[in-house]
Design a protein around this motif. Sequence first.
Motif, PDB file in Angstrom:
ATOM      1  N   ILE A   1       0.813  -1.216   0.000  1.00 50.19           N
ATOM      2  CA  ILE A   1       0.000   0.000   0.000  1.00 50.19           C
ATOM      3  C   ILE A   1       0.846   1.267   0.000  1.00 50.19           C
ATOM      4  N   ASN A   2       2.165   1.142  -0.037  1.00 48.85           N
ATOM      5  CA  ASN A   2       2.986   2.341  -0.192  1.00 48.85           C
ATOM      6  C   ASN A   2       2.620   3.056  -1.478  1.00 48.85           C
ATOM      7  N   CYS A   3       2.694   4.372  -1.459  1.00 50.02           N
ATOM      8  CA  CYS A   3       2.355   5.163  -2.641  1.00 50.02           C
ATOM      9  C   CYS A   3       3.277   4.782  -3.792  1.00 50.02           C
ATOM     10  N   PRO A   4       2.733   4.388  -4.932  1.00 54.01           N
ATOM     11  CA  PRO A   4       3.580   4.032  -6.077  1.00 54.01           C
ATOM     12  C   PRO A   4       4.371   5.210  -6.624  1.00 54.01           C
ATOM     13  N   GLN A   5       3.963   6.437  -6.271  1.00 50.82           N
ATOM     14  CA  GLN A   5       4.606   7.608  -6.848  1.00 50.82           C
ATOM     15  C   GLN A   5       5.775   8.105  -5.997  1.00 50.82           C
ATOM     16  N   CYS A   6       5.558   8.248  -4.676  1.00 54.10           N
ATOM     17  CA  CYS A   6       6.637   8.733  -3.809  1.00 54.10           C
ATOM     18  C   CYS A   6       7.275   7.626  -2.982  1.00 54.10           C
ATOM     19  N   GLY A   7       6.636   6.459  -2.915  1.00 54.62           N
ATOM     20  CA  GLY A   7       7.179   5.332  -2.182  1.00 54.62           C
ATOM     21  C   GLY A   7       6.970   5.393  -0.685  1.00 54.62           C
ATOM     22  N   GLU A   8       6.319   6.442  -0.200  1.00 52.59           N
ATOM     23  CA  GLU A   8       6.096   6.601   1.238  1.00 52.59           C
ATOM     24  C   GLU A   8       4.728   6.065   1.643  1.00 52.59           C
ATOM     25  N   ILE A   9       4.522   5.961   2.978  1.00 51.84           N
ATOM     26  CA  ILE A   9       3.259   5.431   3.480  1.00 51.84           C
ATOM     27  C   ILE A   9       2.619   6.341   4.517  1.00 51.84           C
ATOM     28  N   ASP A  10       3.359   7.369   4.982  1.00 55.43           N
ATOM     29  CA  ASP A  10       2.860   8.191   6.087  1.00 55.43           C
ATOM     30  C   ASP A  10       1.626   9.004   5.727  1.00 55.43           C
TER      31      ASP A  10
ATOM     32  N   ALA B   1     -11.230  -0.959  -2.130  1.00 57.28           N
ATOM     33  CA  ALA B   1      -9.850  -1.439  -2.243  1.00 57.28           C
ATOM     34  C   ALA B   1      -8.862  -0.330  -2.581  1.00 57.28           C
ATOM     35  N   CYS B   2      -9.344   0.859  -2.960  1.00 57.96           N
ATOM     36  CA  CYS B   2      -8.455   1.929  -3.417  1.00 57.96           C
ATOM     37  C   CYS B   2      -7.869   2.714  -2.245  1.00 57.96           C
ATOM     38  N   TYR B   3      -6.717   3.332  -2.514  1.00 59.39           N
ATOM     39  CA  TYR B   3      -6.021   4.162  -1.529  1.00 59.39           C
ATOM     40  C   TYR B   3      -5.695   5.513  -2.139  1.00 59.39           C
ATOM     41  N   LEU B   4      -5.461   6.479  -1.233  1.00 60.83           N
ATOM     42  CA  LEU B   4      -5.029   7.813  -1.641  1.00 60.83           C
ATOM     43  C   LEU B   4      -3.693   8.121  -0.992  1.00 60.83           C
ATOM     44  N   CYS B   5      -2.853   8.841  -1.725  1.00 61.44           N
ATOM     45  CA  CYS B   5      -1.664   9.444  -1.131  1.00 61.44           C
ATOM     46  C   CYS B   5      -1.935  10.942  -1.065  1.00 61.44           C
ATOM     47  N   LEU B   6      -2.110  11.453   0.145  1.00 59.08           N
ATOM     48  CA  LEU B   6      -2.455  12.862   0.297  1.00 59.08           C
ATOM     49  C   LEU B   6      -1.268  13.766   0.004  1.00 59.08           C
ATOM     50  N   ARG B   7      -0.070  13.215  -0.004  1.00 55.21           N
ATOM     51  CA  ARG B   7       1.104  14.011  -0.364  1.00 55.21           C
ATOM     52  C   ARG B   7       1.157  14.223  -1.878  1.00 55.21           C
ATOM     53  N   CYS B   8       0.948  13.154  -2.621  1.00 57.58           N
ATOM     54  CA  CYS B   8       1.035  13.240  -4.082  1.00 57.58           C
ATOM     55  C   CYS B   8      -0.304  13.566  -4.734  1.00 57.58           C
ATOM     56  N   ASN B   9      -1.390  13.519  -3.948  1.00 57.77           N
ATOM     57  CA  ASN B   9      -2.736  13.789  -4.462  1.00 57.77           C
ATOM     58  C   ASN B   9      -3.093  12.820  -5.590  1.00 57.77           C
ATOM     59  N   VAL B  10      -2.824  11.519  -5.346  1.00 61.93           N
ATOM     60  CA  VAL B  10      -3.134  10.497  -6.329  1.00 61.93           C
ATOM     61  C   VAL B  10      -3.959   9.393  -5.677  1.00 61.93           C
ATOM     62  N   ALA B  11      -4.691   8.665  -6.508  1.00 66.93           N
ATOM     63  CA  ALA B  11      -5.445   7.486  -6.080  1.00 66.93           C
ATOM     64  C   ALA B  11      -4.856   6.281  -6.795  1.00 66.93           C
ATOM     65  N   TYR B  12      -4.858   5.155  -6.100  1.00 67.22           N
ATOM     66  CA  TYR B  12      -4.260   3.967  -6.717  1.00 67.22           C
ATOM     67  C   TYR B  12      -4.819   2.708  -6.084  1.00 67.22           C
TER      68      TYR B  12
ATOM     69  N   PRO C   1      -2.289   0.597 -10.893  1.00 66.12           N
ATOM     70  CA  PRO C   1      -2.667   1.813 -11.641  1.00 66.12           C
ATOM     71  C   PRO C   1      -2.710   3.021 -10.712  1.00 66.12           C
ATOM     72  N   VAL C   2      -2.211   4.146 -11.194  1.00 62.83           N
ATOM     73  CA  VAL C   2      -2.171   5.388 -10.423  1.00 62.83           C
ATOM     74  C   VAL C   2      -2.838   6.481 -11.241  1.00 62.83           C
ATOM     75  N   VAL C   3      -3.766   7.225 -10.610  1.00 68.74           N
ATOM     76  CA  VAL C   3      -4.478   8.311 -11.299  1.00 68.74           C
ATOM     77  C   VAL C   3      -4.593   9.497 -10.347  1.00 68.74           C
ATOM     78  N   PRO C   4      -4.811  10.708 -10.872  1.00 71.02           N
ATOM     79  CA  PRO C   4      -5.121  11.839  -9.988  1.00 71.02           C
ATOM     80  C   PRO C   4      -6.397  11.562  -9.191  1.00 71.02           C
ATOM     81  N   VAL C   5      -6.502  12.171  -8.022  1.00 69.40           N
ATOM     82  CA  VAL C   5      -7.661  11.921  -7.159  1.00 69.40           C
ATOM     83  C   VAL C   5      -8.963  12.206  -7.891  1.00 69.40           C
TER      84      VAL C   5
END
Length: 211
Positions: free
Chosen positions: A4-13, A166-177, A189-193
């Motif tokens: 579930i780490n963000c595919p874009q920045c690699g972080e999870i926080d 099943a989807c997650y958001l990265c609030l840092r990158c503003n993406v859904a995946y 798959p990664v898309v904008p929110v």
Amino acid sequence: MSRINCPQCGEIDQVRSVPSVYQSQTSRYSGTSTGYSSGVAYASGVGAVPAYGRSTVHTSGVSTTLLARQVAPPPQPQLAKPGSGCEIASLFFLALVFLLFLLPPVLTSDKHELRGFLLAFGMLGGPPLVAGVVMAVRRAERGDRMRRQFEEYSAIQPSLAAAWRACYLCLRCNVAYLPDGEFGISPAPVVPVRDLHGLVAVTAAHLRDED
């Protein structure tokens, strides 16, 4: 790195599940407010007298942020009513009024002027009668179309809801995946929110084996 780490920045926080984000960005409110007013009333035999009043207003609703609206869940299936029922009933009632208005003179006439009655009723009661029939037919067609749409959406809504959960958001990158490997889909798959609903639709189609 977890799935579930963000595919874009690699972080999870700053990663949150879509349902948790929607719940945290949605709040229900309810309340009661009371207002007071004063004025002058006129009483018979007395004249002007002071008058006081109080009104209570109950309010309730749901408050959502822009983010909550962007990640809102697929709506539950609801069968809408086709409407226009009151208008159709009013048209048939108007035609009936004209019929009852014109019929007594014909029944009491020795010659039973049927031709004149039909002509008069056609001119007065015919238009609302025809309009009522046309609206009734269109209402039936609209009801059938809504029923088909309800049945079609009811068949796909469970897969949409499963994909949404099943989807997650990265609030840092503003993406859904979608987590990598979820539902057998890889890479993730990664898309904008703002495009989350498109991701949900594609994932749901995959669950239904429509790809």
